[in-house]
Design an enzyme around this catalytic site. Structure first.
Site, PDB file in Angstrom:
ATOM      1  N   ASP A   1       0.387  38.499 -11.497  1.00  0.00           N
ATOM      2  CA  ASP A   1      -1.272  37.756 -10.327  1.00  0.00           C
ATOM      3  C   ASP A   1      -2.861  38.521 -10.961  1.00  0.00           C
ATOM      4  OD1 ASP A   1      -1.946  35.834  -8.584  1.00  0.00           O
ATOM      5  OD2 ASP A   1      -2.957  37.746  -7.603  1.00  0.00           O
TER       6      ASP A   1
ATOM      7  N   LYS B   1       1.319  24.487  -3.037  1.00  0.00           N
ATOM      8  CA  LYS B   1      -0.070  24.169  -2.955  1.00  0.00           C
ATOM      9  C   LYS B   1       0.764  22.393  -2.689  1.00  0.00           C
ATOM     10  CE  LYS B   1      -2.135  27.880  -4.037  1.00  0.00           C
ATOM     11  NZ  LYS B   1      -3.009  28.452  -5.368  1.00  0.00           N
TER      12      LYS B   1
ATOM     13  N   GLU C   1       5.259  40.206  -6.273  1.00  0.00           N
ATOM     14  CA  GLU C   1       3.593  39.684  -6.880  1.00  0.00           C
ATOM     15  C   GLU C   1       3.250  41.067  -7.425  1.00  0.00           C
ATOM     16  OE1 GLU C   1       0.793  37.238  -6.084  1.00  0.00           O
ATOM     17  OE2 GLU C   1       0.684  38.695  -4.823  1.00  0.00           O
TER      18      GLU C   1
ATOM     19  N   LYS D   1       4.713  38.063  -2.096  1.00  0.00           N
ATOM     20  CA  LYS D   1       3.380  38.419  -2.803  1.00  0.00           C
ATOM     21  C   LYS D   1       2.810  39.831  -1.756  1.00  0.00           C
ATOM     22  CE  LYS D   1       1.681  34.780  -2.835  1.00  0.00           C
ATOM     23  NZ  LYS D   1       1.754  34.183  -3.985  1.00  0.00           N
TER      24      LYS D   1
ATOM     25  N   ARG E   1       0.608  -1.019   0.117  1.00  0.00           N
ATOM     26  CA  ARG E   1      -0.359  -0.229  -0.156  1.00  0.00           C
ATOM     27  C   ARG E   1       1.039   1.752   0.113  1.00  0.00           C
ATOM     28  NH1 ARG E   1      -2.979   1.592  -2.287  1.00  0.00           N
ATOM     29  NH2 ARG E   1      -4.434  -0.346  -2.409  1.00  0.00           N
TER      30      ARG E   1
END
Length: 282
Positions: free
Chosen positions: A221, A134, A199, A166, A99
């Site tokens: 962005d 992410k 950004e 950012k 597994r």
């Protein structure tokens, strides 16, 4: 800081701990300890194979006597019905590693397959596909490796190997100039040599960056295709350009044709479907 190998070792140890606990009682109750067997990794869906080298490490760490015959390596284009590897060893070991090996290989292969689709979509444009942070907690190194196997590029591994200013960093710093200046001061004080990306959300912020300088890459962005084309003209090859935010598979090619160097795609890792495969006795 832990090395990639150390992080992978910890992941494998934790994965076995959560899966086997104090023993695989199903296997232990019905399979003799000295029984030997062989299993094949059967591919059940077309795609790009990834995770073979990690799978070998999973087997080795659980039982060094397991023998792995690799028939198709990382990056191979596989189709339904292919056999990617054959593993021989104690039957108990085959059942207890099944597994974890499949979890890793299915996810990595799914990411590599998805990435490869995006890479092929951009052929001829010069634009490269980037991943993001992410990722699944604990599996980032493997997921980013899968992106590379699929032909994509890693943006940054974490918060430690690149500066990315950012919108929140800019706002909390009191503006673009302050953010960039503080960044350079920090890097000088710490003796660090890291690339700097910033950004921007609109043309006003873009112009501020162009007037101030001091960065390596500009991230556009949530710019429209039309605005991206205009922004690329304004930047005029002075800095690397990355498009990000809301870009889908369907809209990706038009963004690339604007002349951006990179397009970052969170979907490569945050919502990918695993590639179907199984580990069967043979």
């Amino acid at each position: 800081m832990l090395s990639v190998d150390e992080l992978v070792d910890r992941l494998i140890d934790l994965s076995f701990a959560e899966d086997i606990g104090d023993g695989d009682h199903t296997t232990l109750c019905c399979i003799p300890v000295d029984a030997m067997g062989r299993s094949k990794l059967l591919i059940k869906e077309d795609g790009i194979l990834a995770g073979v080298e990690i799978a070998k490490e999973v087997f080795r760490r659980f039982d060094p006597e397991m023998q792995v015959e690799v028939l198709m390596g990382d990056g191979s284009h596989v189709k339904k019905g292919d056999v990617a590897m054959i593993v021989k060893g104690k039957t108990q070991s085959l059942l207890q590693t099944e597994r974890l090996m499949l979890n890793i290989m299915q996810r990595m292969s799914g990411i590599a397959t998805m990435t490869n689709k995006y890479v092929k979509l951009l052929e001829g444009t010069g634009t490269r596909v980037l991943d993001t942070r992410k990722t699944t907690p604990g599996m980032r190194m493997l997921e980013k490796q899968a992106v590379k196997i699929g032909g994509g590029c890693n943006h940054r591994i974490g918060l430690f190997d690149m500066i990315l200013l950012k919108d929140n960093h800019v706002d909390f710093s009191g503006g673009i100039n302050n953010a960039i200046d503080r960044c350079h001061k920090y890097l000088e004080e710490k003796g660090l040599d890291l690339k700097i990306e910033i950004e921007v959300r609109n043309f006003d912020e873009l112009q501020q960056v162009l007037d101030h300088g001091g960065v390596d890459r500009i991230m556009l962005d949530n710019f429209s295709v039309e605005d991206t084309r205009k922004a690329v003209e304004m930047i005029d090859h002075k800095y690397e350009v990355e498009s990000s935010g809301g870009i889908t598979f369907e809209t990706m090619r038009p963004y690339a044709e604007c002349g951006v160097d990179f397009i970052s795609v969170g979907a490569l890792t945050h919502s990918v479907k695993g590639l179907d495969m199984s580990f069967k006795a043979c």
